[in-house]
Motif scaffolding. Structure first.
Motif, PDB file in Angstrom:
ATOM      1  N   GLN A  20       1.012  -1.255   0.007  1.00 39.40           N
ATOM      2  CA  GLN A  20      -0.072  -0.121  -0.050  1.00 39.40           C
ATOM      3  C   GLN A  20       0.821   1.421  -0.068  1.00 39.40           C
ATOM      4  OE1 GLN A  20      -3.097   0.144   3.101  1.00 39.40           O
ATOM      5  NE2 GLN A  20      -3.476   2.447   2.599  1.00 39.40           N
ATOM      6  N   GLN A  21       1.927   1.154   0.816  1.00 42.76           N
ATOM      7  CA  GLN A  21       2.850   2.278   0.604  1.00 42.76           C
ATOM      8  C   GLN A  21       3.392   2.659  -0.590  1.00 42.76           C
ATOM      9  OE1 GLN A  21       3.595   4.755   3.229  1.00 42.76           O
ATOM     10  NE2 GLN A  21       4.463   5.869   1.551  1.00 42.76           N
ATOM     11  N   GLU A  22       3.724   1.549  -1.386  1.00 43.24           N
ATOM     12  CA  GLU A  22       4.306   1.823  -2.572  1.00 43.24           C
ATOM     13  C   GLU A  22       3.325   2.400  -3.327  1.00 43.24           C
ATOM     14  OE1 GLU A  22       5.666  -2.263  -3.554  1.00 43.24           O
ATOM     15  OE2 GLU A  22       7.299  -2.327  -2.186  1.00 43.24           O
ATOM     16  N   ARG A  23       2.132   1.843  -3.473  1.00 40.22           N
ATOM     17  CA  ARG A  23       1.195   2.401  -4.301  1.00 40.22           C
ATOM     18  C   ARG A  23       0.869   3.908  -4.064  1.00 40.22           C
ATOM     19  NH1 ARG A  23      -1.317  -2.884  -3.361  1.00 40.22           N
ATOM     20  NH2 ARG A  23      -2.642  -2.142  -1.768  1.00 40.22           N
ATOM     21  N   ARG A  24       0.907   4.329  -2.619  1.00 40.76           N
ATOM     22  CA  ARG A  24       0.753   5.945  -2.543  1.00 40.76           C
ATOM     23  C   ARG A  24       1.919   6.618  -2.844  1.00 40.76           C
ATOM     24  NH1 ARG A  24       1.962   9.641   1.306  1.00 40.76           N
ATOM     25  NH2 ARG A  24       0.292  10.837   2.181  1.00 40.76           N
ATOM     26  N   THR A  25       2.964   5.923  -2.717  1.00 36.90           N
ATOM     27  CA  THR A  25       4.197   6.566  -3.315  1.00 36.90           C
ATOM     28  C   THR A  25       4.090   7.061  -4.855  1.00 36.90           C
ATOM     29  OG1 THR A  25       5.808   5.793  -1.661  1.00 36.90           O
ATOM     30  CG2 THR A  25       6.768   6.569  -3.451  1.00 36.90           C
ATOM     31  N   ARG A  26       3.682   5.862  -5.805  1.00 34.65           N
ATOM     32  CA  ARG A  26       3.455   6.204  -6.921  1.00 34.65           C
ATOM     33  C   ARG A  26       2.507   7.226  -7.178  1.00 34.65           C
ATOM     34  NH1 ARG A  26       2.739  -0.096  -8.881  1.00 34.65           N
ATOM     35  NH2 ARG A  26       1.883   1.085 -10.716  1.00 34.65           N
ATOM     36  N   LEU A  27       1.433   7.178  -6.579  1.00 29.81           N
ATOM     37  CA  LEU A  27       0.246   8.287  -6.626  1.00 29.81           C
ATOM     38  C   LEU A  27       0.904   9.593  -6.279  1.00 29.81           C
ATOM     39  CD1 LEU A  27      -2.641   6.277  -4.957  1.00 29.81           C
ATOM     40  CD2 LEU A  27      -2.445   7.024  -7.454  1.00 29.81           C
ATOM     41  N   ILE A  28       1.777   9.843  -5.279  1.00 29.41           N
ATOM     42  CA  ILE A  28       2.324  11.133  -4.744  1.00 29.41           C
ATOM     43  C   ILE A  28       3.111  11.497  -6.149  1.00 29.41           C
ATOM     44  CG2 ILE A  28       4.204  12.103  -3.524  1.00 29.41           C
ATOM     45  CD1 ILE A  28       1.566  12.002  -1.791  1.00 29.41           C
ATOM     46  N   GLN A  29       4.101  10.647  -6.606  1.00 31.39           N
ATOM     47  CA  GLN A  29       4.954  10.992  -7.879  1.00 31.39           C
ATOM     48  C   GLN A  29       4.107  11.281  -8.930  1.00 31.39           C
ATOM     49  OE1 GLN A  29       8.251  11.146  -7.836  1.00 31.39           O
ATOM     50  NE2 GLN A  29       7.635  12.272  -9.666  1.00 31.39           N
ATOM     51  N   ALA A  30       2.919  10.787  -9.078  1.00 30.61           N
ATOM     52  CA  ALA A  30       2.100  11.050 -10.191  1.00 30.61           C
ATOM     53  C   ALA A  30       1.373  12.496  -9.938  1.00 30.61           C
ATOM     54  CB  ALA A  30       0.898  10.057 -10.701  1.00 30.61           C
ATOM     55  N   GLY A  31       0.873  12.725  -8.875  1.00 30.16           N
ATOM     56  CA  GLY A  31       0.391  14.255  -8.534  1.00 30.16           C
ATOM     57  C   GLY A  31       1.525  15.102  -8.675  1.00 30.16           C
ATOM     58  N   LEU A  32       2.683  14.797  -8.265  1.00 25.72           N
ATOM     59  CA  LEU A  32       3.700  15.778  -8.587  1.00 25.72           C
ATOM     60  C   LEU A  32       3.883  16.093 -10.070  1.00 25.72           C
ATOM     61  CD1 LEU A  32       6.153  17.744  -7.484  1.00 25.72           C
ATOM     62  CD2 LEU A  32       7.664  15.588  -7.200  1.00 25.72           C
ATOM     63  N   ASP A  33       3.994  14.954 -10.839  1.00 26.21           N
ATOM     64  CA  ASP A  33       4.139  15.124 -12.215  1.00 26.21           C
ATOM     65  C   ASP A  33       3.045  16.029 -12.762  1.00 26.21           C
ATOM     66  OD1 ASP A  33       6.459  13.598 -11.818  1.00 26.21           O
ATOM     67  OD2 ASP A  33       5.564  11.818 -12.652  1.00 26.21           O
ATOM     68  N   LEU A  34       1.972  15.625 -12.565  1.00 30.24           N
ATOM     69  CA  LEU A  34       0.612  16.159 -13.338  1.00 30.24           C
ATOM     70  C   LEU A  34       0.357  17.371 -12.648  1.00 30.24           C
ATOM     71  CD1 LEU A  34      -1.400  13.085 -13.549  1.00 30.24           C
ATOM     72  CD2 LEU A  34       0.082  14.046 -15.340  1.00 30.24           C
ATOM     73  N   PHE A  35      -0.004  17.800 -11.397  1.00 30.52           N
ATOM     74  CA  PHE A  35      -0.365  19.020 -10.803  1.00 30.52           C
ATOM     75  C   PHE A  35       0.972  19.981 -11.203  1.00 30.52           C
ATOM     76  CE2 PHE A  35      -2.608  16.603  -7.309  1.00 30.52           C
ATOM     77  CZ  PHE A  35      -3.524  16.261  -7.959  1.00 30.52           C
ATOM     78  N   ALA A  52      -0.029   7.024 -12.740  1.00 34.01           N
ATOM     79  CA  ALA A  52       0.791   5.937 -11.703  1.00 34.01           C
ATOM     80  C   ALA A  52       0.402   4.397 -12.063  1.00 34.01           C
ATOM     81  CB  ALA A  52      -0.112   6.155 -10.532  1.00 34.01           C
ATOM     82  N   GLY A  53      -0.178   4.020 -13.246  1.00 39.76           N
ATOM     83  CA  GLY A  53      -0.263   2.843 -13.576  1.00 39.76           C
ATOM     84  C   GLY A  53      -1.166   1.984 -12.603  1.00 39.76           C
ATOM     85  N   GLY A  72      -1.198  15.944  -0.011  1.00 40.65           N
ATOM     86  CA  GLY A  72      -0.253  14.748   0.503  1.00 40.65           C
ATOM     87  C   GLY A  72       1.133  15.179  -0.357  1.00 40.65           C
ATOM     88  N   VAL A  73       0.879  15.672  -1.462  1.00 39.76           N
ATOM     89  CA  VAL A  73       2.043  15.971  -2.316  1.00 39.76           C
ATOM     90  C   VAL A  73       2.909  17.158  -1.725  1.00 39.76           C
ATOM     91  CG1 VAL A  73       2.954  16.513  -4.401  1.00 39.76           C
ATOM     92  CG2 VAL A  73       1.326  14.875  -4.594  1.00 39.76           C
ATOM     93  N   TYR A  74       1.852  18.112  -1.380  1.00 35.77           N
ATOM     94  CA  TYR A  74       2.500  19.428  -0.708  1.00 35.77           C
ATOM     95  C   TYR A  74       3.285  19.046   0.350  1.00 35.77           C
ATOM     96  CZ  TYR A  74       2.348  24.178   1.320  1.00 35.77           C
ATOM     97  OH  TYR A  74       2.955  25.320   1.909  1.00 35.77           O
ATOM     98  N   GLY A 113      15.204  24.533  -8.836  1.00 32.79           N
ATOM     99  CA  GLY A 113      15.849  23.461  -9.774  1.00 32.79           C
ATOM    100  C   GLY A 113      14.790  22.234 -10.419  1.00 32.79           C
ATOM    101  N   ASP A 114      13.641  22.403 -10.000  1.00 36.43           N
ATOM    102  CA  ASP A 114      12.416  21.331 -10.346  1.00 36.43           C
ATOM    103  C   ASP A 114      11.196  22.258 -10.652  1.00 36.43           C
ATOM    104  OD1 ASP A 114      10.496  19.533 -10.637  1.00 36.43           O
ATOM    105  OD2 ASP A 114      11.679  18.059  -9.555  1.00 36.43           O
ATOM    106  N   ALA A 115      10.848  22.538 -11.741  1.00 30.76           N
ATOM    107  CA  ALA A 115       9.579  23.302 -12.231  1.00 30.76           C
ATOM    108  C   ALA A 115       8.480  22.782 -11.534  1.00 30.76           C
ATOM    109  CB  ALA A 115       9.584  23.684 -13.862  1.00 30.76           C
ATOM    110  N   ARG A 116       8.620  21.447 -11.549  1.00 36.42           N
ATOM    111  CA  ARG A 116       7.186  20.769 -10.862  1.00 36.42           C
ATOM    112  C   ARG A 116       7.239  21.118  -9.543  1.00 36.42           C
ATOM    113  NH1 ARG A 116       8.546  14.909 -11.058  1.00 36.42           N
ATOM    114  NH2 ARG A 116      10.147  15.922 -10.158  1.00 36.42           N
ATOM    115  N   LYS A 117       8.074  21.117  -8.640  1.00 39.83           N
ATOM    116  CA  LYS A 117       8.149  21.363  -7.293  1.00 39.83           C
ATOM    117  C   LYS A 117       7.702  23.023  -7.113  1.00 39.83           C
ATOM    118  CE  LYS A 117      11.215  17.698  -5.865  1.00 39.83           C
ATOM    119  NZ  LYS A 117      12.710  17.537  -5.505  1.00 39.83           N
ATOM    120  N   ALA A 118       8.541  23.787  -7.734  1.00 34.81           N
ATOM    121  CA  ALA A 118       8.095  25.174  -7.895  1.00 34.81           C
ATOM    122  C   ALA A 118       6.636  25.439  -7.997  1.00 34.81           C
ATOM    123  CB  ALA A 118       9.032  26.094  -8.638  1.00 34.81           C
ATOM    124  N   ARG A 119       6.212  24.939  -9.221  1.00 33.38           N
ATOM    125  CA  ARG A 119       4.756  25.411  -9.338  1.00 33.38           C
ATOM    126  C   ARG A 119       3.717  24.687  -8.399  1.00 33.38           C
ATOM    127  NH1 ARG A 119       1.486  24.365 -15.065  1.00 33.38           N
ATOM    128  NH2 ARG A 119      -0.561  24.561 -14.540  1.00 33.38           N
TER     129      ARG A 119
END
Length: 213
Positions: A20-35, A52-53, A72-74, A113-119
């Motif tokens: 479950q933690q691995e799935r959550r991590t994938r969703l967090i990463q997907a949220g960062l990428d897309l948001f 996230a697949g 969660g991402v924030y 250094g990371d436009a996704r994080k800044a945005r």
């Protein structure tokens, strides 16, 4: 019992909580990428899951809705940035000038250094929901408290904790807005110039208040 086991037990060497933690991590990463690229308002739960697949069933296993994922991402980004900023400042002790510069450098470089994080940190969470506005204000106060703790040893600053707190909040807010402007393309400056300017302002402000009677 060996090999693949039933749900809730070990599967592929990982138990249910680990999976479950691995799935959550994938969703967090997907949220960062897309948001952090398309923007929070333009991204659906379905898009996050596809990125996230994972199926939507697994999304709701970890998050109530899109806003919960954004929070969660924030929060994960802020926790990492805050820890790394504090560590950098502590490593430069006891020189206050060096501590301020080290902390600012980590903070600014991480976002620049990371436009996704800044945005996401500087733009997407603003006004996203009342809950996130409360959290965003808390984060500003947390960083202001971090700055105040660094400069408290300066001569004279202990005499006016209220002035110290207000100064820290003014500077943190100023850095935040400068980075928003830079992220939106309204400021033509290098990352080094941003760091130098913010460091100069921080030192000037605290040298000034340390001279107060």
């Amino acid at each position: 019992m060996t090999g693949t086991q039933t749900a809730g037990r070990r599967y592929g060497g990982r138990d249910a909580a680990q999976r479950q933690q691995e799935r959550r991590t994938r969703l967090i990463q997907a949220g960062l990428d897309l948001f952090g690229t398309a923007g929070y308002a333009s991204v659906s739960v379905k898009q996050v899951c596809s990125h996230a697949g994972l199926t939507e069933r697994y999304f709701y296993e970890s998050f109530r809705d899109r806003e919960d994922l954004l929070a969660g991402v924030y929060n994960e980004l802020i926790a990492t940035i805050s820890a790394e900023t504090a560590q950098a400042a502590a490593a430069a002790a006891p020189d206050v000038d060096a501590q301020l510069r080290a902390g600012l450098e980590v903070f600014i470089r991480t976002l620049a250094g990371d436009a996704r994080k800044a945005r996401l940190v500087l733009i997407e969470v603003v006004g996203a929901s009342p809950r996130l506005e409360v959290r965003r204000r808390e984060v500003l106060h947390e960083f202001a408290a971090m700055v105040a703790a660094v400069v408290a040893p300066l001569p004279g600053t202990q005499a006016s904790s209220n002035r110290l707190t207000m100064t820290a909040m003014s500077l943190v807010g100023g850095v935040n807005e400068l980075l928003v402007d830079w992220t939106l393309g309204h400021q033509n400056a290098t990352v080094e110039e941003l760091i130098d300017l913010c460091h100069t302002l921080f030192i000037a402000a605290y040298r000034a208040i340390s001279d107060q009677p």
